[in-house]
Design a protein around this motif. Structure first.
Motif, short mmCIF file in Angstrom:
data_model
loop_
_atom_site.label_atom_id
_atom_site.label_comp_id
_atom_site.label_asym_id
_atom_site.label_seq_id
_atom_site.Cartn_x
_atom_site.Cartn_y
_atom_site.Cartn_z
N GLY A 1 1.04 -1.09 -0.17
CA GLY A 1 0.01 0.07 -0.19
C GLY A 1 0.86 1.28 0.10
O GLY A 1 1.99 1.13 0.11
N ARG A 2 0.03 2.29 -0.28
CA ARG A 2 0.86 3.77 -0.07
C ARG A 2 1.88 3.81 -1.07
O ARG A 2 2.64 4.42 -0.76
CB ARG A 2 1.30 3.99 1.20
CG ARG A 2 0.38 4.20 2.35
CD ARG A 2 -0.77 4.97 2.19
NE ARG A 2 -1.66 5.19 3.31
CZ ARG A 2 -3.15 4.98 3.11
NH1 ARG A 2 -3.60 4.68 1.97
NH2 ARG A 2 -3.92 5.18 4.13
N MET A 3 1.63 3.22 -2.38
CA MET A 3 2.69 3.16 -3.43
C MET A 3 2.28 4.61 -3.93
O MET A 3 1.28 4.93 -4.72
CB MET A 3 2.42 1.99 -4.21
CG MET A 3 3.70 2.10 -5.31
SD MET A 3 4.21 0.37 -5.63
CE MET A 3 4.89 0.80 -6.85
N ALA A 4 3.27 5.39 -4.25
CA ALA A 4 3.27 6.65 -4.93
C ALA A 4 4.57 7.20 -5.47
O ALA A 4 5.63 6.79 -4.79
CB ALA A 4 2.88 7.47 -3.98
N HIS B 1 -7.18 3.38 -12.33
CA HIS B 1 -6.08 3.79 -13.63
C HIS B 1 -4.59 3.25 -13.67
O HIS B 1 -3.86 3.23 -14.39
CB HIS B 1 -6.00 5.34 -13.68
CG HIS B 1 -4.99 5.91 -12.63
ND1 HIS B 1 -4.06 6.09 -12.63
CD2 HIS B 1 -5.75 6.47 -11.49
CE1 HIS B 1 -3.55 6.52 -11.32
NE2 HIS B 1 -4.73 6.65 -10.46
N ALA B 2 -4.32 2.41 -12.29
CA ALA B 2 -3.03 2.03 -12.12
C ALA B 2 -3.08 0.46 -12.28
O ALA B 2 -1.80 -0.34 -12.11
CB ALA B 2 -2.44 2.49 -10.64
N ALA B 3 -4.22 -0.13 -12.52
CA ALA B 3 -4.48 -1.65 -12.39
C ALA B 3 -3.55 -2.28 -13.47
O ALA B 3 -3.00 -3.42 -13.05
CB ALA B 3 -5.97 -1.95 -12.75
N GLU B 4 -3.45 -1.65 -14.66
CA GLU B 4 -2.42 -2.14 -15.69
C GLU B 4 -0.95 -2.42 -15.33
O GLU B 4 -0.24 -3.20 -15.62
CB GLU B 4 -2.66 -1.22 -17.08
CG GLU B 4 -1.70 -2.17 -18.06
CD GLU B 4 -1.95 -3.45 -18.46
OE1 GLU B 4 -1.35 -4.24 -18.80
OE2 GLU B 4 -3.28 -3.99 -18.30
N MET C 1 -6.67 -6.54 -5.97
CA MET C 1 -5.65 -7.24 -6.81
C MET C 1 -4.76 -8.23 -5.88
O MET C 1 -4.70 -7.97 -4.76
CB MET C 1 -4.83 -6.19 -7.69
CG MET C 1 -5.57 -5.53 -8.60
SD MET C 1 -4.53 -4.68 -9.86
CE MET C 1 -4.13 -5.86 -11.16
N ARG C 2 -4.40 -9.37 -6.49
CA ARG C 2 -3.52 -10.16 -5.54
C ARG C 2 -2.56 -10.88 -6.50
O ARG C 2 -2.49 -10.93 -7.76
CB ARG C 2 -4.30 -11.17 -4.94
CG ARG C 2 -5.03 -12.00 -5.75
CD ARG C 2 -5.94 -13.01 -4.95
NE ARG C 2 -5.41 -14.38 -4.95
CZ ARG C 2 -5.53 -15.40 -4.29
NH1 ARG C 2 -6.98 -15.34 -3.71
NH2 ARG C 2 -4.96 -16.42 -4.38
#
Length: 101
Positions: free
Chosen positions: A29-32, A69-72, A96-97
């Motif tokens: 998490g908290r990926m930016a 928008h970041a799923a890809e 996602m996993r």
């Protein structure tokens, strides 16, 4: 967050340009990444570092909540969407996993 592993990407001047965290339960998490640094592999490097740490901790599976928008981006790293799209903080997300080997 004291039990989480935190990852920080810095530029050549030691300025923070990206971050991520790995929770003890296997959530990423908290990926930016700062907009000016997107497209240079910073996010990929952060995610790979988190994956390596997860393997070292013995996690069999990682999970995350991706903005749609970041799923890809995550799919390219082997994450698979599970379940329906949902809204979090007014932003569409998908769970996602990834199974680790």
């Amino acid at each position: 967050d004291a039990a989480a592993l935190h990852f920080l990407a810095v530029d050549d001047k030691e300025q923070a340009i990206g971050c991520a965290r790995l929770l003890p339960d296997g959530h990423v998490g908290r990926m930016a990444v700062l907009p000016a640094w997107r497209g240079y592999g910073v996010g990929r490097a952060l995610l790979e570092t988190a994956l390596d740490a997860a393997r070292a901790r013995g996690h069999a599976c990682l999970r995350l909540s991706a903005q749609t928008h970041a799923a890809e981006f995550y799919a390219r790293a082997g994450f698979v969407a599970v379940g329906e799209e949902y809204e979090e903080a007014g932003i569409p997300h998908v769970a996602m996993r990834k199974t680790l080997s």
